[in-house]
Write a protein that holds these residues in place. Sequence first.
Motif, PDB file in Angstrom:
ATOM      1  N   ASP A 288     -31.397 -26.191  52.240  1.00  0.00           N
ATOM      2  CA  ASP A 288     -31.215 -27.045  52.819  1.00  0.00           C
ATOM      3  C   ASP A 288     -31.357 -28.087  51.931  1.00  0.00           C
ATOM      4  O   ASP A 288     -30.849 -29.155  52.626  1.00  0.00           O
ATOM      5  N   LEU A 289     -32.015 -28.200  51.217  1.00  0.00           N
ATOM      6  CA  LEU A 289     -32.563 -29.181  50.530  1.00  0.00           C
ATOM      7  C   LEU A 289     -31.440 -29.970  49.756  1.00  0.00           C
ATOM      8  O   LEU A 289     -30.456 -30.685  48.759  1.00  0.00           O
ATOM      9  N   PHE A 299     -34.855 -34.670  54.245  1.00  0.00           N
ATOM     10  CA  PHE A 299     -35.903 -34.301  53.311  1.00  0.00           C
ATOM     11  C   PHE A 299     -37.101 -34.532  54.241  1.00  0.00           C
ATOM     12  O   PHE A 299     -37.211 -32.837  54.480  1.00  0.00           O
ATOM     13  N   ILE A 302     -35.928 -31.600  56.499  1.00  0.00           N
ATOM     14  CA  ILE A 302     -35.312 -29.754  55.405  1.00  0.00           C
ATOM     15  C   ILE A 302     -37.338 -29.013  55.699  1.00  0.00           C
ATOM     16  O   ILE A 302     -37.780 -27.942  55.882  1.00  0.00           O
ATOM     17  N   TRP A 319     -37.785 -23.398  47.723  1.00  0.00           N
ATOM     18  CA  TRP A 319     -36.887 -24.243  47.146  1.00  0.00           C
ATOM     19  C   TRP A 319     -35.810 -24.640  46.097  1.00  0.00           C
ATOM     20  O   TRP A 319     -36.298 -23.366  45.469  1.00  0.00           O
ATOM     21  N   LEU A 321     -32.839 -27.113  43.927  1.00  0.00           N
ATOM     22  CA  LEU A 321     -31.922 -28.037  43.883  1.00  0.00           C
ATOM     23  C   LEU A 321     -30.462 -27.448  43.713  1.00  0.00           C
ATOM     24  O   LEU A 321     -29.252 -28.562  43.437  1.00  0.00           O
ATOM     25  N   ALA A 371     -36.422 -36.117  43.284  1.00  0.00           N
ATOM     26  CA  ALA A 371     -36.488 -35.182  44.573  1.00  0.00           C
ATOM     27  C   ALA A 371     -37.325 -33.668  43.764  1.00  0.00           C
ATOM     28  O   ALA A 371     -38.196 -32.910  44.497  1.00  0.00           O
ATOM     29  N   MET A 375     -40.369 -31.727  45.730  1.00  0.00           N
ATOM     30  CA  MET A 375     -39.906 -29.790  46.081  1.00  0.00           C
ATOM     31  C   MET A 375     -41.067 -29.192  45.235  1.00  0.00           C
ATOM     32  O   MET A 375     -41.576 -29.176  45.786  1.00  0.00           O
TER      33      MET A 375
END
Length: 547
Positions: A288-289, A299, A302, A319, A321, A371, A375
Motif C-alpha cells: 500500500d505505501l 500514509f 494505510i 512495509w 517502498l 518516507a 516507514m
Amino acid sequence: MTRDDADWWRQAVVYQVYPRSFADANADGIGDLRGIRSRVPYLRRLGVDAVWLSPFYPSALADGGYDVDDYRDVDPRLGTLDDFDDLVAELHASGIRIIVDIVPNHTSNRHAWFVEALASPRGSAARNRYIFRDGLGEGRTLPPADWTSAFGGPAWEPVGDGQWYLHYFATEQPDLNWDNREVRDDFLTTLRFWSDRGVDGFRIDVAHGLAKRLDDELPDQAALDALPRDGGHPLWDRDEVHEIYAAWRAVFDSYSPPRTAVAEAWVDTPRRPRYASREGLGQAFNFDLLEAPFDAGAFRRIVDANLALASESGSSTTWVLSNHDVVRHATRYGLPEPVDPREKHGAAWLLSGGVHPVLDADGGLRRARAATLFMLGLPGSAYLYQGEELGLHEVADIPPIERQDPAYFRNPGVDVGRDGCRVPIPWRSDGTSFGFGSDGSHLPQPAWFAELSVEAQQDAPDSTLALYRRALELRRDLQGSERLAWSPTEHDDVVRFRRDGGWEVVINFGAASVPLPAGEVLVASGPLPDGLLPAETAAWLRVTSAP
Ligand code: GLC
Ligand code: CA
C-alpha cells in the motif's frame, strides 16, 4: 541473534538482494553468490536482520531468474551449492538470516518437466503438470482464449500439435497445474531442500496465482477482468490456494525454529490476512505505501488499515517502498504525476511510453528519505531493496539494446520495463563498474552512480547510507511492541505517532516548516534548522512527557 527465536521475523528489517546485480566476484559482469558473501560485512554494518535473495537458480534469464530451470540448484554463473552453504554460514555468523525466493506459479520452459511435456503427446501425464488446452478453430490454430500476459502479448502459446499452453507471464514461463499431485509434492521437496540447508524463510512469488480453475468454456479477457476476485475467480486468489499453503505450513513447522514465509499476493486488501495467517504463509507483503502518493492522509490511512489487518491475521504487518519490480521510490516521488494506485504494479508503469520523465531528483530523494524514516519507525517488518540505502534513482536511460526485461520486449513502445531498478550497485566511485566487479556490468551504469557509491557515502554523516545505518541501529535498540499511538498535530500535513519506550516519529508532508515537537532528536531525514521540522522531512525523537 538467537537462532531459536521463533518470532524473529515479526519486526525484522529484510534487505532484498537481486543477486545478478549486487556484487560480481569473478569478473564476468554478473553478480554472484561469492560476491554477496564478500559484502556480508557491509550488510552487517548496515544493520539488517535478514537478507532475501531473489532467484539464483539455473535460468535462461528470460525473466531475470523468475524463470527457473531447476529449483534445487544454483545457476553455474552465480556459483555452486557449496557457495550457497558458505554464504548461509557467513550470514548466520554475522547474525543475519536468509530468505530465498520460491517461484511456484510457473517453471521455465527449460525445466525438465516442460521439456518432457513438449516431447509427450496430448493427454499425457507429462502435459498434465502444466496447463495445456486444445486450440480453437480448424486445425486448432487459434488460442483457447484471447488472454493477455502480465508482460503484454498473448498468454497462450501453441506447441505445434494443436495444443497450447498457458503462460501468464513470459512465453518462457509455462504455468504449472497445481491440481497435479506431483507438482504439489515436488515443491514440498524444494522447501525441505532449502530448509535443510539452513534457510530461515521463503518469499513466495505470485502466491495468489497457484490455484486455477479453467472450465471447458473459457471466458474472454474482458469477461475475465470483470469477474470479482472474491475467491472464485478462475485465475486469482482462489480460496483453494490456502490448502496448498496449509501443506507448506506443516513443512515449515517441522523445523525449529519454524521456517517463515512471506506472500507476494496482489489481492484485495481485506483478503490479505488469510495469506498472512499462522495457518498459511505467516506473512504477506503490504504494497500500500509503495502504491501511495507522498501524502499525509494516505500514509496515515494505510498505517491504520494495515495494523488492523495485522491483528486480524495474527501476523505483523510488512512495509515496502521499493523492490525489483517497481520504479525506485526516490524517483517515484520526484515524478510530476502522482502514482496511480490502481496500476497493477503501482508505479512501474510511470516511466512508460518512451517519454523521459521530468524528474525532480533532489525533491524525490528528500521525500524518499522522509518516507523511509517514517516507514522504519513503524511497527512490523520492513523490506528494503538493494541500493535504496544509497538513495539511488531509477536508471531511466538504458539503451534499448541493453534492456533485458520481457515487460519491455513484449510491450514495444509502451513499457520500458523494470531494468532501471536492477542496475548493478556502485560500491566505489571509480573503476570499471564502480566496484561491482572488475570487468563490467550486465546492465550499463550511469556516470552519476559515482557520487552515490558506498565509498562516497560511508563516511559522510549526512549521506543516505548514514541515515539508513543510524535508523536501523536505533530501531534495534528502541524496538517495542507492535502498537503505536497517534499523537495530535496542529497541521494536516504532519503525521506523528509514539512507540513504546518513549520515542516518537514525526513527518511533515507539507511545503512549509512546522514547529518540531519537544524531545531529543535521535535521527532526522534532513537538516532541522531553528528548531523547526522543514518541508518533507521526518524525525525520530526521544520523549519523556505524556503524549
Ligand atoms: C513476481 C516477481 C517478478 C516476476 C513475476 C513472475 O511478480 O516479483 O519479478 O517477473 O513474479 O515470476
Ligand atoms: Ca560473476
